[in-house]
Design a protein around this motif. Structure first.
Motif, short mmCIF file in Angstrom:
data_model
loop_
_atom_site.label_atom_id
_atom_site.label_comp_id
_atom_site.label_asym_id
_atom_site.label_seq_id
_atom_site.Cartn_x
_atom_site.Cartn_y
_atom_site.Cartn_z
N LEU A 188 8.87 1.46 9.73
CA LEU A 188 9.13 0.61 8.57
C LEU A 188 8.33 1.08 7.35
CD1 LEU A 188 10.34 -1.90 7.21
CD2 LEU A 188 8.35 -3.19 8.07
N LEU A 189 7.06 1.42 7.58
CA LEU A 189 6.21 1.84 6.46
C LEU A 189 6.63 3.21 5.93
CD1 LEU A 189 2.68 0.67 7.68
CD2 LEU A 189 4.42 -0.58 6.37
N LEU A 190 7.02 4.11 6.82
CA LEU A 190 7.49 5.42 6.37
C LEU A 190 8.79 5.28 5.59
CD1 LEU A 190 7.07 8.48 6.42
CD2 LEU A 190 8.38 8.56 8.55
N SER A 191 9.66 4.40 6.04
CA SER A 191 10.91 4.15 5.34
C SER A 191 10.64 3.58 3.95
CB SER A 191 11.79 3.19 6.14
OG SER A 191 12.96 2.86 5.44
N THR A 192 9.67 2.68 3.85
CA THR A 192 9.28 2.12 2.56
C THR A 192 8.80 3.21 1.62
OG1 THR A 192 8.64 0.02 3.59
CG2 THR A 192 7.73 0.49 1.41
N LEU A 193 7.99 4.10 2.14
CA LEU A 193 7.47 5.22 1.34
C LEU A 193 8.60 6.09 0.81
CD1 LEU A 193 4.93 6.96 0.49
CD2 LEU A 193 5.32 8.23 2.60
N LYS A 194 9.53 6.44 1.69
CA LYS A 194 10.63 7.32 1.29
C LYS A 194 11.54 6.66 0.25
CE LYS A 194 10.82 10.04 5.56
NZ LYS A 194 11.60 10.38 6.78
N GLU A 205 10.74 4.32 -1.90
CA GLU A 205 10.04 4.24 -3.18
C GLU A 205 9.99 5.60 -3.87
OE1 GLU A 205 8.28 2.18 -6.29
OE2 GLU A 205 9.27 1.42 -4.47
N LEU A 206 9.81 6.65 -3.07
CA LEU A 206 9.80 8.00 -3.64
C LEU A 206 11.16 8.34 -4.27
CD1 LEU A 206 7.78 10.32 -1.21
CD2 LEU A 206 7.43 10.03 -3.66
N GLN A 207 12.21 7.93 -3.62
CA GLN A 207 13.55 8.16 -4.16
C GLN A 207 13.73 7.47 -5.51
OE1 GLN A 207 16.45 6.98 -1.24
NE2 GLN A 207 15.86 8.59 0.21
N LYS A 208 13.08 6.33 -5.68
CA LYS A 208 13.19 5.60 -6.95
C LYS A 208 12.45 6.30 -8.09
CE LYS A 208 13.23 1.05 -4.69
NZ LYS A 208 12.47 -0.23 -4.56
N ALA A 216 0.83 -1.21 0.00
CA ALA A 216 0.00 0.00 0.00
C ALA A 216 0.86 1.25 0.00
CB ALA A 216 -0.93 0.00 1.21
N MET A 217 1.96 1.24 0.76
CA MET A 217 2.85 2.40 0.82
C MET A 217 3.53 2.67 -0.51
SD MET A 217 2.29 3.58 3.75
CE MET A 217 3.55 4.75 4.26
N VAL A 218 3.83 1.62 -1.25
CA VAL A 218 4.42 1.79 -2.59
C VAL A 218 3.43 2.50 -3.50
CG1 VAL A 218 5.19 0.57 -4.66
CG2 VAL A 218 6.01 -0.15 -2.41
N ILE A 219 2.16 2.11 -3.43
CA ILE A 219 1.12 2.76 -4.24
C ILE A 219 0.97 4.22 -3.83
CG2 ILE A 219 -1.34 2.75 -4.83
CD1 ILE A 219 -1.27 -0.31 -4.34
N ILE A 220 0.99 4.48 -2.53
CA ILE A 220 0.90 5.87 -2.04
C ILE A 220 2.09 6.69 -2.53
CG2 ILE A 220 0.96 7.31 0.04
CD1 ILE A 220 -0.63 5.04 1.45
N ALA A 221 3.27 6.09 -2.54
CA ALA A 221 4.46 6.79 -3.03
C ALA A 221 4.28 7.21 -4.48
CB ALA A 221 5.69 5.90 -2.89
N HIS A 222 3.67 6.36 -5.29
CA HIS A 222 3.44 6.70 -6.69
C HIS A 222 2.43 7.84 -6.83
CE1 HIS A 222 4.87 2.40 -7.98
NE2 HIS A 222 5.83 3.16 -7.50
N SER A 223 1.46 7.88 -5.94
CA SER A 223 0.50 9.00 -5.97
C SER A 223 1.19 10.31 -5.57
CB SER A 223 -0.68 8.71 -5.05
OG SER A 223 -0.32 8.79 -3.68
N ILE A 224 2.10 10.24 -4.61
CA ILE A 224 2.85 11.44 -4.21
C ILE A 224 3.75 11.91 -5.35
CG2 ILE A 224 4.61 12.32 -2.62
CD1 ILE A 224 3.46 10.48 -0.48
N ASP A 225 4.31 10.96 -6.09
CA ASP A 225 5.12 11.31 -7.26
C ASP A 225 4.30 12.14 -8.25
OD1 ASP A 225 7.20 11.26 -9.21
OD2 ASP A 225 6.24 9.54 -10.17
N MET A 226 3.04 11.78 -8.43
CA MET A 226 2.16 12.56 -9.31
C MET A 226 1.98 13.97 -8.78
SD MET A 226 -0.81 9.98 -10.69
CE MET A 226 -1.44 9.52 -9.08
N ILE A 227 1.78 14.09 -7.47
CA ILE A 227 1.61 15.41 -6.85
C ILE A 227 2.85 16.27 -7.07
CG2 ILE A 227 1.38 16.63 -4.65
CD1 ILE A 227 -0.32 14.26 -3.67
N ILE A 228 4.00 15.68 -6.82
CA ILE A 228 5.26 16.42 -6.97
C ILE A 228 5.45 16.89 -8.41
CG2 ILE A 228 7.79 16.22 -6.87
CD1 ILE A 228 7.34 14.22 -4.53
N SER A 229 5.17 16.02 -9.37
CA SER A 229 5.36 16.36 -10.77
C SER A 229 4.38 17.43 -11.24
CB SER A 229 5.20 15.10 -11.63
OG SER A 229 6.20 14.15 -11.33
N LEU A 230 3.16 17.41 -10.74
CA LEU A 230 2.14 18.35 -11.19
C LEU A 230 2.22 19.70 -10.50
CD1 LEU A 230 -0.98 16.00 -11.44
CD2 LEU A 230 0.16 17.16 -13.34
#
Length: 394
Positions: free
Chosen positions: A337-343, A345-348, A306-320
């Motif tokens: 652990l979940l916050l680290s996963t999010l960060k 994935e965002l870096q990727k 779920a956090m990976v999916i949320i990271a991709h949604s944040i990527d959209m926000i950042i880009s737009l």
């Protein structure tokens, strides 16, 4: 007395700060001390603004800060309507909360009648209420005070402001809950020194709000920020509360995580939550996070996905939008652990040139108490019918 354009600009600056000096206001507006005095004196005389205690002197004349007069508005009855509860608070525009009470919403209750009963009860207990402020889940027309659509309650086109004002003869403000969260962060939380940020709220549903150039964006039709209903997986069979399939909310909200875990456990997959599910019949997000902390494989797998999916949604926000800050609100972000996963994935998925600050809100436990207060503060000096008077607006 009607506020002048200069006075409105001064009041906007003062309301965004707990205290601020005349000198700082003059520097911000590029006005002379004489012009500032001419505009501020009438505000002091009619009690909208007060002089705070003088600062300690560092040499020369001690600066006297200005602050809003909380008694000019009086007490605020705050109503935050979540998918499962109604949070009632009483406070003032400075952010002082006098009390908070939670009413649970039962499935068989008619929400409008239940809400009016609660308001009537609270008004009898609190005689000094000057305004009712409401933060509601769903699509909200804040100008007209109308619930356009609230999928969690299956309600459409409800003129809630008009009905409550007619019944109780008190001015009512209505705002979307996540837009109200952005205002809470602006006045009381992590965005006090930022004019360009996005709030992402992950709870039973998922929503976002955008605060750009010191303005809260509502969008055409008052539906900006509804990122929870962006389809993230077109092949998904998971149905969202809005009726579509594969929405961010259906894939990564607290409810989505719980539903995936429950269905997977029922297929005879092991989890430390299996015994509780069998004995109690349900689990909540607190149980899931506890299981993640204990490194339960199934809970960790579903939550990190779920956090990976949320990271991709944040990527959209950042880009737009390219905001200065992204403020995260939700229990999930409190699990390391979940916050680290999010960060990670965002870096990727984000570019090195995309500069942003990711912040976990510290207002989570009190957010629903502050949201209605922040809505009043934001609307304090907005023009109504082209005119704003020095008299108490509420």
């Amino acid at each position: 007395m009607e506020f002048t354009a200069s006075q409105l600009r001064i009041l906007e600056i003062i309301k965004n700060k707990d205290k601020i000096s005349r000198k700082k206001i003059a520097e911000s507006l590029k006005l002379t001390p004489a012009a500032i005095t001419k505009s501020i004196d009438p505000l002091l005389n009619c009690g909208v603004v007060l002089e705070a205690s003088p600062r300690e002197s560092t040499g020369g004349r001690r600066a006297i800060d200005l602050t809003l007069n909380k008694h000019w508005v009086g007490k605020i009855l705050g109503i935050s309507i979540t998918p499962s509860s109604i949070v009632v608070s009483v406070g003032d525009i400075t952010g002082e909360i006098f009390k908070t009470k939670i009413y649970q919403i039962k499935g068989d209750e008619e929400l409008s009648c239940y809400l009016e009963e609660i308001i009537e009860k609270e008004l009898k207990l609190e005689k000094a209420i000057q305004v009712i402020s409401m933060a509601i889940t769903g699509l909200i027309n804040s100008e007209k005070g109308v619930i356009v659509f609230s999928p969690h309650y299956n309600r459409k086109k409800i003129d809630i402001r008009e009905s409550i004002e007619r019944k109780f003869k008190i001015q009512v403000l209505v705002e979307n809950d996540v837009r109200a969260m952005a205002l809470t962060e602006k006045y009381f939380g992590a965005a006090q020194n930022s004019d360009n940020y996005v709030v992402l709220n992950v709870s039973e549903g998922i929503g976002s709000s955008i605060f750009i150039n010191n303005t809260l964006l509502s969008g055409h039709g008052f539906i900006s920020g509804e990122i929870g209903h962006v389809v993230m997986d077109r092949s998904s069979l998971r149905r969202c509360s809005c009726g579509k399939r594969g929405c961010l909310e259906a894939e990564a909200s607290n409810t989505a995580i719980i539903n995936r875990l429950v269905s997977t456990i029922k297929l005879n997959n092991y989890s430390v939550l299996k015994e509780r599910l069998n004995s109690k019949g349900s689990i909540n997000i607190a149980h899931v996070l506890r299981a993640v902390k204990e490194r339960d494989f199934l809970s960790t797998k579903v939550s990190t996905e779920a956090m990976v999916i949320i990271a991709h949604s944040i990527d959209m926000i950042i880009s737009l939008i390219n905001p200065e800050r992204i403020i995260l609100i939700g229990e999930l972000f409190g699990e390391p652990l979940l916050l680290s996963t999010l960060k990670l994935e965002l870096q990727k998925v984000t570019l090195e040139e995309q500069k942003y600050e990711l912040i976990v809100s510290n207002m989570l436990n009190s957010m629903h108490s502050y949201n209605p207060i922040a809505v009043v503060r934001y609307n304090l000096f907005q023009k109504i019918s082209g005119e704003v008077n020095c008299e108490n607006r509420f």
